[in-house]
Design an enzyme around this catalytic site. Sequence first.
Site, short mmCIF file in Angstrom:
data_model
loop_
_atom_site.label_atom_id
_atom_site.label_comp_id
_atom_site.label_asym_id
_atom_site.label_seq_id
_atom_site.Cartn_x
_atom_site.Cartn_y
_atom_site.Cartn_z
N TYR A 150 1.06 -0.84 0.10
CA TYR A 150 0.02 -0.15 0.03
C TYR A 150 0.82 1.30 -0.05
O TYR A 150 1.78 1.44 0.13
CB TYR A 150 -1.00 -0.20 1.29
CG TYR A 150 -2.08 1.19 1.40
CD1 TYR A 150 -3.10 1.29 0.51
CD2 TYR A 150 -0.98 2.31 2.23
CE1 TYR A 150 -3.14 2.21 0.12
CE2 TYR A 150 -1.58 3.49 1.84
CZ TYR A 150 -3.73 3.37 1.51
OH TYR A 150 -4.29 4.45 1.60
N TRP A 152 1.42 5.96 -1.41
CA TRP A 152 1.17 6.64 -2.94
C TRP A 152 2.63 6.48 -3.50
O TRP A 152 2.80 7.55 -3.77
CB TRP A 152 0.89 8.20 -1.60
CG TRP A 152 -0.85 8.27 -1.19
CD1 TRP A 152 -1.60 7.95 -0.53
CD2 TRP A 152 -1.24 9.31 -2.55
NE1 TRP A 152 -2.57 8.45 -0.84
CE2 TRP A 152 -2.71 9.60 -2.05
CE3 TRP A 152 -0.92 10.38 -2.86
CZ2 TRP A 152 -3.85 10.21 -2.15
CZ3 TRP A 152 -1.64 11.12 -3.83
CH2 TRP A 152 -3.62 10.80 -2.57
#
Length: 841
Positions: A150, A152
């Site tokens: 996970y 950004w």
Amino acid sequence: MTKKMDRRSFLKASGATAGAVVATIQAEAIPLVGDSLLNDHEKGFSASHFGAVVTHTRNSRFESATPFEGDAHPVTLVEGLAARTYAEDRILYPCVREDYLKHGYKSDKSKRGNDTFVRVSWETAFDLVANEIKRVNTTYGPTAIYGGSYGWFCVGSLNNPQALLNRMLGITGGYTGRTCTYSTHAIRQITPYVGGTDESSAQPTVYPVLIEHSECIVFWGCDPINTNQIAWGVPTHGVYKYLKELKEEGKKRGVKFYVIDPVYNNTGMYFGAEHIQIRPTTDVAMMLGMAHYLYKEKLYNADFIKKYTIGFDQFKQYLLGESEDMVAKTPEWAASICGVPVEVIKMLAKECVSKRTMLMGGWSTQRAHHGEQPNWMLITLASMLGQIGLPGGGYGCNYHYSSNGVPMPAAATGNPLTKADADAKDFASASPGLSGISIKSKIKGPWDKAKMEIIPVSRIVECLENAGKEYNFDGHTKKWPELKMAYWAGGNPFHHHQDRNRMIKAWQKLETFVVQDNFWTASARMADIILPATTEQERNDITKAHTNEYIFAMKQAVAPAGEAMDDFDIFVNILRRFTAEQVLAFTEGKSKMEWIKSFYQASFDKAAKSGVKMPTFDAFWEKGYVYFETPESAKKFIKHEKFRANPVVNRLGTPSGKIEIFSKKIAGYNYKECKGHPMWFEPMEWAGSKVAKEFPLSLVSPHPKYRLHSQLNNTWLRHLEEVNGREPIWMHPNDAKKRGIKNGDVVRVFNKRGQVLAGAVVTEAIMEGAVRMQEGAWYDPKEAGKVGTLCVHGDVNVLIPDVGTSELAQGNQATALVEIEKFKGEVPAISIFKAPKIKGA
Ligand SMILES: Nc1nc2c(c(=O)[nH]1)N[C@H]1C(S)=C(S)[C@@H](COP(=O)(O)OP(=O)(O)OC[C@H]3O[C@@H](n4cnc5c(=O)[nH]c(N)nc54)[C@H](O)[C@@H]3O)O[C@H]1N2
Ligand SMILES: Nc1nc2c(c(=O)[nH]1)N[C@H]1C(S)=C(S)[C@@H](COP(=O)(O)OP(=O)(O)OC[C@H]3O[C@@H](n4cnc5c(=O)[nH]c(N)nc54)[C@H](O)[C@@H]3O)O[C@H]1N2
Ligand SMILES: [Mo]
């Protein structure tokens, strides 16, 4: 592009006035200096989560990035792009933890974080990773590899590290992936039951409609002025034009703005909004108090409830104290919990129902214990107000994020444009969007039968601790897989996950941890194998505006730092340790530039079919972007307008087709902490709980102003906010005084889970009893790898609990109870922003 300067322009450029000094320079010498110092700089085009940019490179150095001309409101974060390229903590070559290099998967895991790193060749690194994937696959099966990864990561359709990692692991046999996000874990799980859609991503009523019609705007646990700076794609910041107009028109029309938040946040300040101070994680109580008042005073919209919702009766019994806890949820009851005065609760209820009101819910309220409840209750409250589907009224749960609410060209279908399409009132499409590398290869092979397992993303530590045991999630009972290896590319779990100390211990269950990143993040320092990736500006790629009105070229501005390699190439090289078929499945026979062109071509073809002509790839690449018009019709979008017009034809995606204030389905799960209708559940830690006796301050951990999570913390941007080199913690003057703390002091923030240093900012912008520390400051342990050690820099996730929201969503939390004291003794140095010592470097 480079052009040698003649002597005259050199004199001008250097601003030389002291002719005598310049005259001593040999004329011949100037071109030598000129070649290296005075070349016209190279301009390029690139993009990021902070905006699309023009890159400026001089003498092979990426000097700066300036916002591209279409950016409506450039943000400071862009200035971090060049700075981060040369950060002292870039990973410059592949490294392996010493004990892992000696003993492989049998290494001493307790040494993680405190071991020496050894520089290795790429060949060695690829061998190690490939062999470990093979070993785990054979010994335990592919689902023992966690590839959820996970985070950004960068923008770019090709170098999407997460999609590429999944693609590679699919081709090698499978992996355990993840569902949900740390952003929207609870809202995304609960709202489909309530309104048939995931409200975290559903388009809300657009700003032009709000600007014209809204009379009251409630920013409920959201800070759009701050959090719209970034986007999951590339932001163009058009939302700030609308926010400005909303403010200006609002002033003219006497629109009321409220911010319900423990903090007077950026948005509150920008709008000069009335601040309703609320105790963290008590929003549901306040909403119930408003609902009770609306009901008792017969102010609520009974017709709307009847026509468009089901289950109000069950809810009403609870509201009036005739079921469950048998307590009436009066404004007095609510006030005692949330700290908002009774009169304010009543005033706001009256205000909302008498004016055209938009309830803007953020995501902070759902990032909390029982985080399923706030959005469910917000929709219930909006239903009682009865303005859903009317211009400027109702609710929206993502105005704060990625420019939602901005009219945008919807992605074209790729079908030929019909007369009906062209005449359509809403969302006539203009933009073809842009595809990206998919996690599945188009080439058929054994990988089509890859083994897959999925876990709710924020339960990773619970999974490690409870391998093989059962757990409940969203109506299902499942078993935690046994994970032996984790591979992270483009995410920073030792920032984003909660309860750092518990996490460090649980991580020891992993035999191998691979991190592929640009920087020596806290996660990289906990890894066994560390692979250096190029940044967005060190490679070619292609991307699009989050709002679909642009496709952007990402042109390499500078050579990779050290031996950093493009994410794409790293995976190809690992697969070379498997079979030629597997490599081919990954690349599909295309080079990187061919992939980039293929994404463009797909958009080109789609657009052409819809009657939109795009430039050739070469023309696009040269210019840097393609622009797509936003159709006028998109500026009129009203959420649920059609549903309101005809709820039978335009039924919602719920079992009843209506808004479900009571959900039979959820009730049927028989969960203790998420029942058939929205309820107030006491959170595990809040101002009213037992824990508060020892740790009386309610900590919130919102999203940072000068970072994207942990990103850019390793640039000078951190100096814009840090106090004494520490992450700031905001506290109310009374709370500070009680503890003998002054503005600028270094303080120790602690609870049962851990301790961190922070820099005190004493301010009335935060309510008494609450404190605020942004997420994303890098974890800098005093004794690396040691459970319980002091984080000297201020990673808030040392303090936040890692307990699921409930069995329904299993979401993450972002609040906690803490105590604070002035730090005595010598303030320790920060070491996290320099690369660790590396053997063989
Ligand atoms: N207490 C608390 N914790 C929270 C939150 C909160 O509100 N409070 N918020 C949560 C939320 S909403 C989120 S989304 C998460 C965010 O958590 P993350 O997304 O994990 O945080 P980032 O710091 O953005 O990490 C991204 C990483 O990807 C790396 N990266 C960037 N570009 C590239 C690339 O090109 N290649 C590779 N290989 N790597 C790259 C960056 O260097 C960085 O280390 O945090 C969560 N954690
Ligand atoms: N600059 C910047 N922008 C970002 C990000 C970033 O890292 N930096 N991250 C992006 C990401 S990944 C996401 S998911 C979104 C996050 O978007 P959100 O989750 O909405 O943002 P937060 O900053 O966590 O919280 C918003 C507001 O809620 C308040 N708040 C906290 N707890 C409570 C509470 O219990 N009740 C009430 N009423 N208010 C509370 C905070 O003080 C803050 O003002 O932001 C995105 N935007
Ligand atoms: Mo997020």
